[in-house]
Design an enzyme around this catalytic site. Structure first.
Site, short mmCIF file in Angstrom:
data_model
loop_
_atom_site.label_atom_id
_atom_site.label_comp_id
_atom_site.label_asym_id
_atom_site.label_seq_id
_atom_site.Cartn_x
_atom_site.Cartn_y
_atom_site.Cartn_z
N ASP A 10 54.91 89.08 37.77
CA ASP A 10 53.97 88.02 37.45
C ASP A 10 53.39 87.57 38.80
O ASP A 10 54.14 87.15 39.69
CB ASP A 10 54.75 86.88 36.78
N ASN A 24 36.77 84.03 34.85
CA ASN A 24 35.48 84.22 34.17
C ASN A 24 34.44 83.37 34.91
O ASN A 24 34.79 82.59 35.79
CB ASN A 24 35.57 83.89 32.68
N GLY A 32 45.28 85.44 29.82
CA GLY A 32 45.73 86.47 30.76
C GLY A 32 46.22 85.89 32.08
O GLY A 32 46.87 84.85 32.13
N VAL A 33 45.89 86.59 33.14
CA VAL A 33 46.37 86.19 34.46
C VAL A 33 45.73 84.85 34.87
O VAL A 33 46.37 84.03 35.56
CB VAL A 33 46.11 87.31 35.50
N ASP A 34 44.53 84.60 34.44
CA ASP A 34 43.83 83.33 34.72
C ASP A 34 44.63 82.16 34.14
O ASP A 34 44.89 81.15 34.84
CB ASP A 34 42.43 83.42 34.09
N THR A 118 41.02 94.74 33.64
CA THR A 118 41.68 95.74 32.78
C THR A 118 42.39 95.14 31.57
O THR A 118 43.03 95.87 30.81
CB THR A 118 42.72 96.57 33.57
N GLY A 119 42.27 93.82 31.38
CA GLY A 119 42.87 93.19 30.21
C GLY A 119 41.80 92.92 29.17
O GLY A 119 41.21 93.84 28.60
N TYR A 121 38.83 92.16 29.49
CA TYR A 121 37.51 92.72 29.81
C TYR A 121 37.41 94.23 29.60
O TYR A 121 36.32 94.81 29.74
CB TYR A 121 37.09 92.33 31.23
N1 AR6 Z 1 50.44 88.51 36.63
C1 AR6 Z 1 49.88 89.70 36.96
N2 AR6 Z 1 49.05 90.38 36.14
C2 AR6 Z 1 48.82 89.83 34.92
C3 AR6 Z 1 49.36 88.59 34.51
C4 AR6 Z 1 50.20 87.92 35.43
N3 AR6 Z 1 50.78 86.75 35.13
N4 AR6 Z 1 48.92 88.32 33.25
C5 AR6 Z 1 48.12 89.34 32.88
N5 AR6 Z 1 48.07 90.26 33.88
P1 AR6 Z 1 43.16 89.75 32.15
P2 AR6 Z 1 40.36 90.48 32.75
C6 AR6 Z 1 47.33 91.53 33.96
O1 AR6 Z 1 42.91 89.84 30.69
O2 AR6 Z 1 40.50 91.74 31.99
C7 AR6 Z 1 40.74 85.60 31.05
O3 AR6 Z 1 40.71 84.89 29.83
C8 AR6 Z 1 46.92 92.18 32.67
O4 AR6 Z 1 48.00 92.96 32.13
O5 AR6 Z 1 43.97 88.61 32.65
O6 AR6 Z 1 39.72 90.52 34.11
C9 AR6 Z 1 39.68 85.12 32.03
O7 AR6 Z 1 39.44 83.74 31.92
C10 AR6 Z 1 45.79 93.07 33.13
O8 AR6 Z 1 46.29 94.28 33.69
O9 AR6 Z 1 41.76 89.71 32.99
C11 AR6 Z 1 38.49 85.93 31.63
O10 AR6 Z 1 37.80 85.34 30.55
C12 AR6 Z 1 45.14 92.25 34.27
O11 AR6 Z 1 46.08 91.23 34.59
C13 AR6 Z 1 39.08 87.24 31.19
O12 AR6 Z 1 40.40 86.96 30.78
C14 AR6 Z 1 43.81 91.62 33.92
O13 AR6 Z 1 43.83 91.12 32.59
C15 AR6 Z 1 39.14 88.22 32.33
O14 AR6 Z 1 39.57 89.47 31.83
#
Ligand code: AR6
Length: 170
Positions: A10, A24, A32-34, A118-119, A121
């Site tokens: 994490d 975003n 997600g990570v945000d 990669t989540g 998006y």
């Molecule tokens: N630590 C590390 N990596 C993580 C964590 C964490 N705690 N949580 C998720 N991931 P995403 P995006 C990974 O969806 O695709 C949000 O709502 C996850 O497995 O977080 O850029 C924003 O506000 C994946 O590999 O980001 C935007 O609206 C990676 O982080 C939108 O999502 C990215 O997944 C951005 O989408």
């Protein structure tokens, strides 16, 4: 010269100078990570982000880390994957490049990235990892440690397959 470390973690737990957030364009939080970063940093982060006026796709903005172990957060906005023909690779490249530039300006020596876009998006993981590793290797000289923070062992295995020379932290 630093090195690229692949870790499964994490990202909010990492004690580095700066972690990068996959945000975003509003910069006001999300899933997600945000979501994880906003929860771990605390409510002051949202208050601060409200003053920034958002961030266009491909650009990056700096905030303090507040309650995180990391001193700073760089918020960057990855592209939403459509078909690969809508400048997604250039925009993803810009995310990494602009984040590194901001971190270097701030004097950071250690930085950790999630797999941007990669989540939610939907960017294909292999293609995204290729972009990430390409830009990371360009910045090795400017940092002591660059961390590719994967959220699953499968993601870490993919990075390692693409970068056998990267250090693989079990
Ligand atoms: N630590 C590390 N990596 C993580 C964590 C964490 N705690 N949580 C998720 N991931 P995403 P995006 C990974 O969806 O695709 C949000 O709502 C996850 O497995 O977080 O850029 C924003 O506000 C994946 O590999 O980001 C935007 O609206 C990676 O982080 C939108 O999502 C990215 O997944 C951005 O989408």
């Amino acid at each position: 010269m630093g090195q690229i470390h692949i870790v499964t973690s994490d990202i909010t737990r990492l004690k580095v100078d700066v972690i990068v957030n996959a945000a975003n364009t509003s910069l006001l939080g999300g899933g997600g990570v945000d979501g994880a970063i906003h929860r771990a940093a605390g409510g002051e982060l949202l208050v601060y982000c409200r003053t920034l006026g958002g961030c266009p796709t491909g650009e990056a903005r700096l905030t303090p880390g507040f309650n995180l172990p990391a001193q700073w957060i760089i918020h960057t906005v990855g592209p939403v994957w459509q078909d690969g023909e809508q400048e997604e690779p250039v925009l993803l490249y810009d995310c990494y490049q602009n984040s590194f530039r901001l971190a270097a300006e701030q004097g950071c020596r250690t930085i950790a990235f999630p797999a941007i876009s990669t989540g939610v998006y939907g960017y294909p993981k292999r293609e995204a990892a290729e972009v990430a590793l390409h830009v990371m290797s360009n910045w090795i000289d400017g940092f002591d440690r660059i961390t590719a923070c994967c959220f699953s062992q499968a993601d870490a295995d993919l990075y390692h397959a693409l970068c056998p020379a990267c250090l693989f932290d079990e």
